[in-house]
Design an enzyme around this catalytic site. Structure first.
Site, mmCIF file in Angstrom:
data_model
loop_
_atom_site.group_PDB
_atom_site.id
_atom_site.type_symbol
_atom_site.label_atom_id
_atom_site.label_comp_id
_atom_site.label_asym_id
_atom_site.label_seq_id
_atom_site.Cartn_x
_atom_site.Cartn_y
_atom_site.Cartn_z
ATOM 1 N N SER A 10 15.964 48.968 63.532
ATOM 2 C CA SER A 10 16.977 47.943 63.794
ATOM 3 C C SER A 10 18.282 48.348 63.140
ATOM 4 O O SER A 10 18.361 48.466 61.913
ATOM 5 C CB SER A 10 16.525 46.599 63.222
ATOM 6 O OG SER A 10 17.646 45.724 63.183
ATOM 7 N N HIS A 35 16.658 49.301 68.270
ATOM 8 C CA HIS A 35 16.618 47.837 68.306
ATOM 9 C C HIS A 35 17.995 47.283 67.931
ATOM 10 O O HIS A 35 18.535 47.589 66.871
ATOM 11 C CB HIS A 35 15.556 47.336 67.325
ATOM 12 C CG HIS A 35 15.306 45.864 67.388
ATOM 13 N ND1 HIS A 35 14.485 45.283 68.330
ATOM 14 C CD2 HIS A 35 15.768 44.846 66.626
ATOM 15 C CE1 HIS A 35 14.433 43.977 68.140
ATOM 16 N NE2 HIS A 35 15.215 43.672 67.108
ATOM 17 N N ASP A 37 20.239 43.883 67.435
ATOM 18 C CA ASP A 37 20.146 42.447 67.173
ATOM 19 C C ASP A 37 21.460 41.752 67.507
ATOM 20 O O ASP A 37 22.461 41.927 66.811
ATOM 21 C CB ASP A 37 19.776 42.210 65.710
ATOM 22 C CG ASP A 37 18.324 42.568 65.435
ATOM 23 O OD1 ASP A 37 17.448 42.013 66.117
ATOM 24 O OD2 ASP A 37 18.079 43.413 64.551
ATOM 25 N N MET A 39 23.398 38.323 67.649
ATOM 26 C CA MET A 39 23.365 36.969 67.068
ATOM 27 C C MET A 39 24.695 36.282 67.331
ATOM 28 O O MET A 39 25.748 36.903 67.190
ATOM 29 C CB MET A 39 23.143 37.065 65.556
ATOM 30 C CG MET A 39 21.903 37.854 65.170
ATOM 31 S SD MET A 39 21.671 37.849 63.388
ATOM 32 C CE MET A 39 20.287 38.999 63.225
ATOM 33 N N HIS A 68 17.691 42.461 71.413
ATOM 34 C CA HIS A 68 17.057 41.204 71.004
ATOM 35 C C HIS A 68 18.145 40.133 70.921
ATOM 36 O O HIS A 68 18.989 40.182 70.033
ATOM 37 C CB HIS A 68 16.385 41.451 69.635
ATOM 38 C CG HIS A 68 15.788 40.248 69.007
ATOM 39 N ND1 HIS A 68 15.387 40.222 67.690
ATOM 40 C CD2 HIS A 68 15.500 39.008 69.494
ATOM 41 C CE1 HIS A 68 14.885 39.038 67.388
ATOM 42 N NE2 HIS A 68 14.953 38.276 68.461
ATOM 43 N N MET A 70 19.452 36.758 70.021
ATOM 44 C CA MET A 70 19.286 35.532 69.225
ATOM 45 C C MET A 70 20.506 34.667 69.494
ATOM 46 O O MET A 70 21.415 34.563 68.670
ATOM 47 C CB MET A 70 19.150 35.896 67.746
ATOM 48 C CG MET A 70 17.800 36.516 67.425
ATOM 49 S SD MET A 70 17.836 37.531 65.938
ATOM 50 C CE MET A 70 18.435 39.068 66.647
ATOM 51 N N MET A 139 8.175 37.306 66.224
ATOM 52 C CA MET A 139 9.044 37.287 65.044
ATOM 53 C C MET A 139 8.191 36.987 63.815
ATOM 54 O O MET A 139 7.532 35.955 63.742
ATOM 55 C CB MET A 139 10.131 36.213 65.194
ATOM 56 C CG MET A 139 11.239 36.556 66.178
ATOM 57 S SD MET A 139 11.996 38.178 65.928
ATOM 58 C CE MET A 139 12.615 38.043 64.245
ATOM 59 N N ASP A 177 8.667 42.023 64.638
ATOM 60 C CA ASP A 177 10.013 42.174 64.074
ATOM 61 C C ASP A 177 10.168 41.295 62.839
ATOM 62 O O ASP A 177 10.092 40.073 62.933
ATOM 63 C CB ASP A 177 11.020 41.752 65.165
ATOM 64 C CG ASP A 177 12.473 41.928 64.752
ATOM 65 O OD1 ASP A 177 12.742 42.426 63.639
ATOM 66 O OD2 ASP A 177 13.342 41.549 65.577
#
Ligand code: DX5
Ligand code: ZN
Length: 224
Positions: A10, A35, A37, A39, A68, A70, A139, A177
């Site tokens: 990540s 990966h 992330d 957000m 991913h 979020m 998660m 994760d």
């Protein structure tokens, strides 16, 4: 058993001013996925990157981008990431009100579709969409930040989801994760996970390449 294991570093824990170097470093060390992330400061209390950075990462990455999301409204925005070049787009069941439609749209856009669930969400929440996903992300921390401690109940949840997939006759990848390190990795792999996300356990170490190799070695050592 010799089943395939994917390691997905990540980049949340990497130096954001040197993302291309971080990607190259872990790719040279054998990373299988990158990966990413995303957000939005609403679904989770942190704000990271959006489509323009994913697009730039796609230019430099040799391995697939595992994005991913979020975010509060993935039904509206998942397509942005498909268009930006994401190879896997994973949405949260808590946020995707129209999960079925969104997952189908991700696949139609040419990416792999992933569904994920928070530690407080029961495995049963994703039962209906299992036939429409290529990946389930469990998660094992509350999303928002790297470097948190692994939540133990995630192991039982991985086992339950593996069982649900078997019963449904589907075999998506099972990714975990949060708090994955050489101690937790063999335990989630033993439970049925085949894809491991790791931020702090790779980029938080003095030698990320060696840390990645150590993580893989530990994950392939069967826990007894
Ligand atoms: C957490 C993110 C993770 C995070 C994992 O919200 O979804 O991908 O980077 O970090 P570690 O491996 O440090 O727990
Ligand atoms: Zn993540």
């Amino acid at each position: 058993m010799g089943h395939e294991l994917f390691i997905a570093p990540s980049i949340l824990s990497a130096d954001f001013t040197r993302l291309a170097e971080a990607v190259a470093l872990v790719e040279d060390a054998g990373a299988d996925l990158i990966h990413v992330d995303v957000m939005d400061g609403r679904f989770v209390p942190n704000l990271t990157i959006g489509p323009p950075v994913v697009r730039e990462l796609k230019r430099v990455a040799r391995q697939p981008l595992d994005v991913h999301l979020m975010v509060e409204d993935p039904d509206r925005t998942a397509g942005w990431y498909v268009d930006a070049g994401a190879d896997i787009v994973t949405v949260h069941i808590e946020a995707a009100v129209h999960a079925h439609r969104t997952l189908c749209a991700i696949r139609e856009g040419g990416a792999m579709a992933g569904i994920t669930l928070n530690p407080g969400t029961p495995a049963s929440a994703i039962a209906e969409v299992l036939p429409y996903v290529d990946l389930v992300l469990v998660m094992s921390v509350n999303p928002g930040f790297g470097g948190q401690s692994f939540i133990e109940s995630s192991i039982a949840k991985v086992r339950e989801i593996v069982r649900m997939c078997r019963d449904a006759g589907v075999s998506p990848r099972i990714e975990v994760d949060g708090g994955i390190d050489p101690h937790t990795a063999p335990r989630v792999v033993d439970a049925g996970a085949d894809t491991l996300v790791a931020g702090n356990a790779i980029f938080g170490q003095p030698d990320p390449a060696a840390a990645l190799a150590e993580l893989r070695r530990s994950a392939l050592t069967r826990s007894v």
